[in-house]
Scaffold this motif. Sequence first.
Motif, PDB file in Angstrom:
ATOM      1  N   PRO A   1       0.819  -1.213   0.000  1.00  0.00           N
ATOM      2  CA  PRO A   1       0.000   0.000   0.000  1.00  0.00           C
ATOM      3  C   PRO A   1       0.854   1.265   0.000  1.00  0.00           C
ATOM      4  N   ASP A   2       0.263   2.335  -0.536  1.00  0.00           N
ATOM      5  CA  ASP A   2       0.989   3.580  -0.758  1.00  0.00           C
ATOM      6  C   ASP A   2       0.073   4.724  -0.317  1.00  0.00           C
ATOM      7  N   VAL A   3       0.667   5.732   0.324  1.00  0.00           N
ATOM      8  CA  VAL A   3      -0.159   6.843   0.828  1.00  0.00           C
ATOM      9  C   VAL A   3      -0.870   7.582  -0.299  1.00  0.00           C
ATOM     10  N   ARG A   4      -0.353   7.468  -1.532  1.00  0.00           N
ATOM     11  CA  ARG A   4      -1.013   8.150  -2.657  1.00  0.00           C
ATOM     12  C   ARG A   4      -2.411   7.579  -2.930  1.00  0.00           C
ATOM     13  N   GLU A   5      -2.710   6.393  -2.372  1.00  0.00           N
ATOM     14  CA  GLU A   5      -4.055   5.832  -2.557  1.00  0.00           C
ATOM     15  C   GLU A   5      -5.129   6.676  -1.883  1.00  0.00           C
ATOM     16  N   LEU A   6      -4.704   7.584  -0.987  1.00  0.00           N
ATOM     17  CA  LEU A   6      -5.681   8.448  -0.319  1.00  0.00           C
ATOM     18  C   LEU A   6      -6.137   9.586  -1.224  1.00  0.00           C
ATOM     19  N   GLN A   7      -5.440   9.815  -2.336  1.00  0.00           N
ATOM     20  CA  GLN A   7      -5.832  10.882  -3.266  1.00  0.00           C
ATOM     21  C   GLN A   7      -6.890  10.350  -4.220  1.00  0.00           C
TER      22      GLN A   7
ATOM     23  N   VAL B   1      -2.575  -5.330 -16.888  1.00  0.00           N
ATOM     24  CA  VAL B   1      -2.997  -3.935 -16.719  1.00  0.00           C
ATOM     25  C   VAL B   1      -1.766  -3.065 -16.915  1.00  0.00           C
ATOM     26  N   LEU B   2      -1.901  -2.053 -17.769  1.00  0.00           N
ATOM     27  CA  LEU B   2      -0.807  -1.115 -18.021  1.00  0.00           C
ATOM     28  C   LEU B   2      -0.698  -0.188 -16.802  1.00  0.00           C
ATOM     29  N   LEU B   3       0.453  -0.215 -16.115  1.00  0.00           N
ATOM     30  CA  LEU B   3       0.583   0.480 -14.831  1.00  0.00           C
ATOM     31  C   LEU B   3       1.889   1.267 -14.746  1.00  0.00           C
ATOM     32  N   ARG B   4       1.761   2.554 -14.498  1.00  0.00           N
ATOM     33  CA  ARG B   4       2.950   3.381 -14.258  1.00  0.00           C
ATOM     34  C   ARG B   4       3.675   2.852 -13.023  1.00  0.00           C
ATOM     35  N   GLY B   5       4.988   2.760 -13.098  1.00  0.00           N
ATOM     36  CA  GLY B   5       5.755   2.299 -11.945  1.00  0.00           C
ATOM     37  C   GLY B   5       5.849   0.785 -11.859  1.00  0.00           C
TER      38      GLY B   5
ATOM     39  N   TYR C   1      -4.178  -8.550  -2.573  1.00  0.00           N
ATOM     40  CA  TYR C   1      -5.041  -7.423  -2.910  1.00  0.00           C
ATOM     41  C   TYR C   1      -4.211  -6.394  -3.661  1.00  0.00           C
ATOM     42  N   CYS C   2      -4.508  -6.286  -4.955  1.00  0.00           N
ATOM     43  CA  CYS C   2      -3.720  -5.431  -5.850  1.00  0.00           C
ATOM     44  C   CYS C   2      -4.138  -3.984  -5.622  1.00  0.00           C
ATOM     45  N   ARG C   3      -3.166  -3.107  -5.548  1.00  0.00           N
ATOM     46  CA  ARG C   3      -3.440  -1.720  -5.168  1.00  0.00           C
ATOM     47  C   ARG C   3      -4.221  -0.975  -6.260  1.00  0.00           C
ATOM     48  N   PHE C   4      -4.199  -1.480  -7.486  1.00  0.00           N
ATOM     49  CA  PHE C   4      -4.846  -0.798  -8.620  1.00  0.00           C
ATOM     50  C   PHE C   4      -6.170  -1.442  -8.996  1.00  0.00           C
ATOM     51  N   CYS C   5      -6.626  -2.441  -8.204  1.00  0.00           N
ATOM     52  CA  CYS C   5      -7.763  -3.274  -8.628  1.00  0.00           C
ATOM     53  C   CYS C   5      -9.001  -2.438  -8.923  1.00  0.00           C
ATOM     54  N   PHE C   6      -9.664  -2.729 -10.049  1.00  0.00           N
ATOM     55  CA  PHE C   6     -10.873  -1.982 -10.409  1.00  0.00           C
ATOM     56  C   PHE C   6     -12.071  -2.444  -9.598  1.00  0.00           C
TER      57      PHE C   6
ATOM     58  N   ALA D   1     -10.417   3.406 -10.999  1.00  0.00           N
ATOM     59  CA  ALA D   1     -10.707   2.949  -9.638  1.00  0.00           C
ATOM     60  C   ALA D   1     -10.191   3.995  -8.643  1.00  0.00           C
ATOM     61  N   LYS D   2     -10.884   4.097  -7.509  1.00  0.00           N
ATOM     62  CA  LYS D   2     -10.551   5.121  -6.506  1.00  0.00           C
ATOM     63  C   LYS D   2      -9.118   5.011  -6.001  1.00  0.00           C
ATOM     64  N   GLY D   3      -8.432   6.135  -5.944  1.00  0.00           N
ATOM     65  CA  GLY D   3      -7.099   6.177  -5.344  1.00  0.00           C
ATOM     66  C   GLY D   3      -6.029   5.473  -6.161  1.00  0.00           C
ATOM     67  N   THR D   4      -6.200   5.413  -7.486  1.00  0.00           N
ATOM     68  CA  THR D   4      -5.213   4.725  -8.334  1.00  0.00           C
ATOM     69  C   THR D   4      -4.571   5.668  -9.352  1.00  0.00           C
ATOM     70  N   GLY D   5      -4.711   6.973  -9.139  1.00  0.00           N
ATOM     71  CA  GLY D   5      -4.195   7.955 -10.103  1.00  0.00           C
ATOM     72  C   GLY D   5      -2.701   7.831 -10.343  1.00  0.00           C
ATOM     73  N   HIS D   6      -1.940   7.449  -9.292  1.00  0.00           N
ATOM     74  CA  HIS D   6      -0.483   7.354  -9.455  1.00  0.00           C
ATOM     75  C   HIS D   6      -0.058   6.206 -10.360  1.00  0.00           C
ATOM     76  N   PHE D   7      -0.981   5.273 -10.644  1.00  0.00           N
ATOM     77  CA  PHE D   7      -0.664   4.163 -11.549  1.00  0.00           C
ATOM     78  C   PHE D   7      -1.013   4.495 -13.006  1.00  0.00           C
ATOM     79  N   ARG D   8      -1.823   5.561 -13.204  1.00  0.00           N
ATOM     80  CA  ARG D   8      -2.432   5.734 -14.516  1.00  0.00           C
ATOM     81  C   ARG D   8      -1.487   6.367 -15.530  1.00  0.00           C
ATOM     82  N   VAL D   9      -1.532   5.855 -16.746  1.00  0.00           N
ATOM     83  CA  VAL D   9      -0.805   6.451 -17.864  1.00  0.00           C
ATOM     84  C   VAL D   9      -1.865   7.047 -18.798  1.00  0.00           C
ATOM     85  N   THR D  10      -1.434   7.818 -19.796  1.00  0.00           N
ATOM     86  CA  THR D  10      -2.403   8.358 -20.752  1.00  0.00           C
ATOM     87  C   THR D  10      -2.604   7.355 -21.890  1.00  0.00           C
TER      88      THR D  10
END
Length: 343
Positions: A59-65, A236-240, A105-110, A271-280
């Motif tokens: 888990p990562d604190v960025r999930e709170l965003q 799933v295409l994931l930044r990082g 439990y995957c941090r980016f799960c939809f 999915a909520k709190g997964t912005g740090h994983f998202r690419v364009t």
Amino acid sequence: MVNPAAHPALTGLDALEHAGLTDPARRAALDQVAAEFRVRISPAMAGVASTGVRAQFVPDVRELQVLSEELADPIGDDAHRPVPGLTHRYPDRAILHATQTCEVYCRFCFRRETVGETGTLAEAEFLQVLAYLRATPAVREVIFTGGDPLVLSARRLGSMLDRLEALGTLDLVRFHTRVPVVAPEKVSAALVAALDRALPVWVVLHVNHADELTGDAAAALRRLNRAGVPLLSQTVLLRGVNAEVGVLEHLFRTLIRHRVKPYYLHHPDLAKGTGHFRVTLAEGQEIMAALRGRLTGIAQPLYVLDIPGGHGKVPVGPGYLRCAGEGWVVTDPQGREHSYRDL
Ligand SMILES: *Cc1c(COP(=O)(O)O)cnc(C)c1O
Ligand code: SF4
């Protein structure tokens, strides 16, 4: 086989902190994350010390965003639910939510808002599903998903599959799962026997990084393959984690060496709190364009977007064809353009 004593399952923040995976100084914020989204790393994945693997599960604190465009049900599963546990959006196939539990439990799960320890489909609910399928013979494929359907016992799965097979209306049954990778020891002789049947059972493996494909995972895939189970993958295409041409090329090449055909590369869901994983989408298209021509066609997945709101999955390019006057312009894998005319 995985030695459970070597790497116990890490469930909850105390276990992760004890294993040195989270920073005790961030504990207060991480407690907030864990209160919203479950934390668990399976023994097999706890044994892999690679950033491409850790970033998916720690888990990562960025999930709170939480961004305003992020949705609780990003792909609209709930919009097409004729009976509990079944999503029927396309005429010929339906998704069966057999359980909400997973080995990790995957941090980016939809489905991160619904996965958890409860919610295994009750027998009475499965009987309703069977009644619906009997009344709806247009459904020719049942797709087991979850959670992760392969956490269910071989006995339970065998019993469900026997009754689906007896309907006589299905061409195949499909499982979407991470189990052969994240918990390969669960691909037991009893499980393989339950999947080896006259009704074809296909497995779509969720895998995002070549480092997930340990020797134990390879052996589990071989057991499934020997039982005649066709193997596909979704990533799933994931930044990082994997949003680089070289990383994905290595993953897709590793998959075909294990007799797994890359099927879908998913653009990340809202999915909520997964912005740090998202690419364009443009970044995703650029990666796919670079893979085209450089990687055998057998290892090329289709890049897809699940349109938010439950409108379905579609390929999102890159496109190689555009209209030009009376004809077409086609772009080759090196980026050069050629004209083409229909007769
Ligand atoms: C993804 C999905 C499927 C399966 O789609 P395929 O393109 O056949 O893999 C089926 N139903 C729903 C609701 C889905 O989201
Ligand atoms: S449903 Fe799949 S992606 Fe989501 S947490 Fe479970 S294993 Fe991970």
